[in-house]
Design a protein around this motif. Structure first.
Motif, PDB file in Angstrom:
ATOM      1  N   GLU A 117      18.198  23.133 -20.153  1.00 55.75           N
ATOM      2  CA  GLU A 117      19.015  22.546 -19.089  1.00 55.75           C
ATOM      3  C   GLU A 117      19.621  21.220 -19.540  1.00 55.75           C
ATOM      4  O   GLU A 117      20.784  20.922 -19.235  1.00 55.75           O
ATOM      5  N   ALA A 120      22.564  21.940 -21.749  1.00 52.45           N
ATOM      6  CA  ALA A 120      23.673  22.502 -20.976  1.00 52.45           C
ATOM      7  C   ALA A 120      24.405  21.411 -20.201  1.00 52.45           C
ATOM      8  O   ALA A 120      25.639  21.433 -20.087  1.00 52.45           O
ATOM      9  N   ASN A 121      23.671  20.440 -19.676  1.00 51.16           N
ATOM     10  CA  ASN A 121      24.299  19.371 -18.905  1.00 51.16           C
ATOM     11  C   ASN A 121      25.187  18.488 -19.769  1.00 51.16           C
ATOM     12  O   ASN A 121      26.164  17.911 -19.276  1.00 51.16           O
ATOM     13  N   LYS A 124      28.449  20.235 -19.970  1.00 49.40           N
ATOM     14  CA  LYS A 124      29.184  20.182 -18.707  1.00 49.40           C
ATOM     15  C   LYS A 124      29.951  18.879 -18.518  1.00 49.40           C
ATOM     16  O   LYS A 124      30.798  18.790 -17.613  1.00 49.40           O
ATOM     17  N   TYR A 129      35.039  22.207 -19.522  1.00 48.11           N
ATOM     18  CA  TYR A 129      33.890  23.113 -19.538  1.00 48.11           C
ATOM     19  C   TYR A 129      34.027  24.159 -18.448  1.00 48.11           C
ATOM     20  O   TYR A 129      34.378  23.846 -17.300  1.00 48.11           O
ATOM     21  N   ASP A 131      31.698  27.416 -16.913  1.00 50.07           N
ATOM     22  CA  ASP A 131      30.405  28.096 -16.984  1.00 50.07           C
ATOM     23  C   ASP A 131      30.583  29.503 -17.548  1.00 50.07           C
ATOM     24  O   ASP A 131      31.370  30.295 -17.021  1.00 50.07           O
ATOM     25  N   ARG A 625      28.503  18.901 -12.989  1.00 47.09           N
ATOM     26  CA  ARG A 625      27.361  19.790 -13.207  1.00 47.09           C
ATOM     27  C   ARG A 625      27.320  20.957 -12.219  1.00 47.09           C
ATOM     28  O   ARG A 625      26.352  21.706 -12.181  1.00 47.09           O
ATOM     29  N   GLY A 626      28.374  21.090 -11.435  1.00 50.59           N
ATOM     30  CA  GLY A 626      28.478  22.255 -10.564  1.00 50.59           C
ATOM     31  C   GLY A 626      28.001  22.062  -9.146  1.00 50.59           C
ATOM     32  O   GLY A 626      27.894  23.033  -8.388  1.00 50.59           O
TER      33      GLY A 626
END
Length: 647
Positions: A117, A120-121, A124, A129, A131, A625-626
């Motif tokens: 994680e 992945a951050n 992002k 970026y 997903d 980060r969504g």
């Protein structure tokens, strides 16, 4: 006109058009040119300036990484913070996490999943970026960036893998640079401390707009730990269903803010979406649809997902009030034809004490409950406690927790007084139908329910939590609800003097005072016109400035409250779901939940004004980060920090 002259005229026209009216591709290239603006750190704030007027050329993210005592860290650390103003650009592919040092394989496994994680951050942070898309940093950089390596070493000393109120969440970060190697060491007291340390480290890495890569501070040291052990959110999934996918997004946001407790108000009078293996009739009759049910395996997966993100999940089975949907199924025929997605019930007997649920769907509802539909458990029916015991066992089999929320609010004595079985029971015992007698009946119910909870726990240490109520301020209630065992969840106004009485009895407190930390307020009355029962919208400023210790100090009491160390465990923001499901969930929680997180992590003496610039920046990080966090101000304010204050 001959063809040659015509050709020259057309060619000239096209040339002028290309110059005066560039193609979409040309226009995009033009606006991808370096910005004419730069940001300069001045008095802890990033000030926007023309590049031509400054010797410092840097983007806003870079400035935030270098400016202010706490830079872009949220929530702010509580210990020593020493951070360099020099940043080192690097390629995310050159970030290498060394083998984790951990006392057990289980802790090592958890940390390795956190690392995924963490990496992945970082990806992002790139504006392009997507997903599931390609790596936006997959390109060739200059020799300096290509040759820079960032090494991360993670160390955990304690084998604890289950978050409790006693778990240490402290961590330390040390960063240094030698040559072309940046070394970041994260040491956590426990897995949970190390996880928080990695979150902080990720906030010391930012996108570098000038070089189209990421950058990290070159040197620094942080010592940090939370001031409150309980830092949470409460989500109601009975009034409106929220999918596990939606709840995972909520937990993602909690992890980015170091909130550590999700209080899951899983059932209420509106629906019973929890699948009970021992009493499936409750789910069959109580779920909105067969698709809106939480099954054991997906709950276990969710609990593990949350653990990896530093969040424990505490279930609530509200009782004796707020029950209706599903309970009527226990009084109906046990013969149900099985079919697709149908739950086959098993027999449940009903004793002569009457139905297990009374005043179900009673009208007019406002005489029997706080909101429709009405319903309360029958405390004089022995089967009530047997069913509760089965439900407790089902819940504890899927929730790995050291605490259990037993509910216990909004008990309506008119409801019990309308039941012939209950009034006959009181008459047979030569007891009057007074408020005092109904309080005693409620206390007896709570004692019996707790016995069933202890049996269901089968020797596992389990702390009961109950909502603050008028039951808690009764004389000698400590003999039934032991302050050494019970935690009281306070959700009244912070000016309510019952808080002082509860504290004086020695109960530990979790704050959710509705005048500051109830996030569903301010959206109107869901049953008509007006503001609604809990008043106006709770702004992030109000959330941030709600200091539980100050609330207690300002109580208008004749005697000073003898507050014991650790008596205030922390708090949580409550989101009752009359007017929200997962379509609007994130915007109602974030970024106000971030304001709550800093209050409970650091409990700063300063007000929201000192945190405003960092929070506005942190909101942007959440979105990258969504997380669908709501806007706080126009974007102009983000780019012109400190210039949007009213005074």
């Amino acid at each position: 006109m001959d063809k040659f002259k015509l050709f020259l005229i057309v060619a000239s026209f096209l040339a002028v058009a290309l110059v005066c009216y560039p193609t979409e591709s040309d226009a995009q290239s033009y606006f991808r040119m370096p910005s004419p603006w730069t940001y300069v750190c001045k008095n802890g704030t990033c000030a926007k300036k023309l590049r031509s007027d400054s010797t410092v050329i840097q983007a806003l993210d870079t400035c935030r990484l270098r400016c202010g005592r706490f830079r872009a860290i949220w929530p702010r650390p509580t210990g020593d913070v020493e951070l360099s103003r020099v940043v080192v650009p690097f390629k995310p592919q050159n970030l290498r996490v060394l083998p984790v040092t951990a006392p057990t394989d289980r802790v090592r496994e958890l940390l390795n999943r956190v690392v995924v994680e963490f990496q992945a951050n970082i990806l992002k942070s790139h504006p392009n970026y997507v997903d599931g898309g390609s790596n936006p940093f997959d390109k060739q950089y200059d020799n300096l960036i290509e040759g820079t390596v960032v090494q991360v070493q993670i160390t955990v000393d304690d084998p604890e893998e289950r978050l409790t109120l006693e778990t240490s969440e402290g961590y330390r970060i040390d960063i240094e640079t030698q040559g072309n190697t940046v070394t970041a060491e994260v040491r956590g007291d426990t897995f949970f401390g190390a996880r928080h340390g990695l979150e902080t480290l990720s906030q010391l890495i930012a996108y570098d707009e000038q070089r189209d890569t990421v950058q990290i501070i070159s040197a620094g040291a942080i010592i940090d730990r939370p001031l409150f052990a309980y830092r949470g959110l409460m989500l109601d999934t009975s009034r409106n269903f929220v999918s596990i996918k939606g709840m995972k997004k909520l937990v993602d946001g909690m992890s980015y803010n170091k909130l550590n407790t999700l209080h899951w108000h899983i059932t209420d009078s509106h629906s019973f979406p929890f699948y009970s293996q021992r009493v499936p009739q409750l789910t069959l009759y109580g779920a909105y649809t067969p698709e809106k049910i939480y099954f054991p395996e997906e709950i276990k997966d969710f609990v593990e997902y949350s653990r990896i993100r530093g969040v424990r999940v505490i279930p609530e089975l509200d009782a004796p009030s707020h029950i209706s949907s599903g309970w009527q199924g226990l009084e109906r025929s046990n013969t149900v034809e099985p079919g697709p997605n149908t739950i086959q019930p098993s027999p449940v007997s009903v004793s002569s004490g009457g139905p297990m649920a009374v005043c179900v769907n009673a009208e007019p509802w406002n005489q029997f409950c706080s909101e429709p539909p009405c319903g309360q458990l029958n405390p004089v029916n022995e089967q009530t406690y047997l069913v509760l015991g089965k439900l407790y066992r089902d819940l504890l089999s899927v929730f790995d927790t050291d605490a259990f929320h037993m509910g216990g609010d909004d008990v309506n004595f008119n409801c019990w007084n309308s039941s012939k079985e209950i009034t006959d029971f009181l008459t047979a015992q030569r007891r009057n139908r007074t408020e005092r007698e109904f309080l005693q009946l409620w206390a007896t119910f709570q004692r019996r329910a707790y016995v069933e909870l202890v049996r269901a726990a089968r020797g596992t240490e389990l702390t009961p939590i109950v909502w603050a109520s008028n039951l808690l301020i009764q004389e000698n209630i400590e003999n039934i609800l032991d302050p050494e065992r019970y935690i009281v969840h306070f959700r009244n106004s912070g000016r309510d003097r019952s808080l002082a009485a509860i504290l004086d009895k020695g109960y530990r407190i979790v704050f959710s005072n509705r005048d500051a930390w109830q996030f569903d307020c301010g959206f109107g009355d869901w049953m008509g016109e007006g503001r609604g029962s809990c008043g106006g919208y709770k702004t992030w400023q109000r959330v941030y400035d709600n200091n539980p210790l100050r609330v207690i100090a300002l109580l208008n009491t004749t005697e000073e409250i003898d507050l014991q160390p650790g008596q205030v465990l922390g708090g949580e923001a409550a989101l009752w779901s009359e007017q929200v499901d997962e379509m609007g969930l994130e915007a109602k929680v974030w970024p106000r939940g971030a304001a709550l997180a800093e209050r409970l992590w650091a409990n700063p003496f300063s007000s929201w004004r000192d945190a405003a610039d960092r929070l506005i920046h942190h909101r942007e990080r959440l979105v990258k980060r969504g997380i669908s966090a709501d806007r706080l101000q126009p974007e102009w304010c983000l780019q012109n920090q400190g210039r949007c204050s009213s005074n």
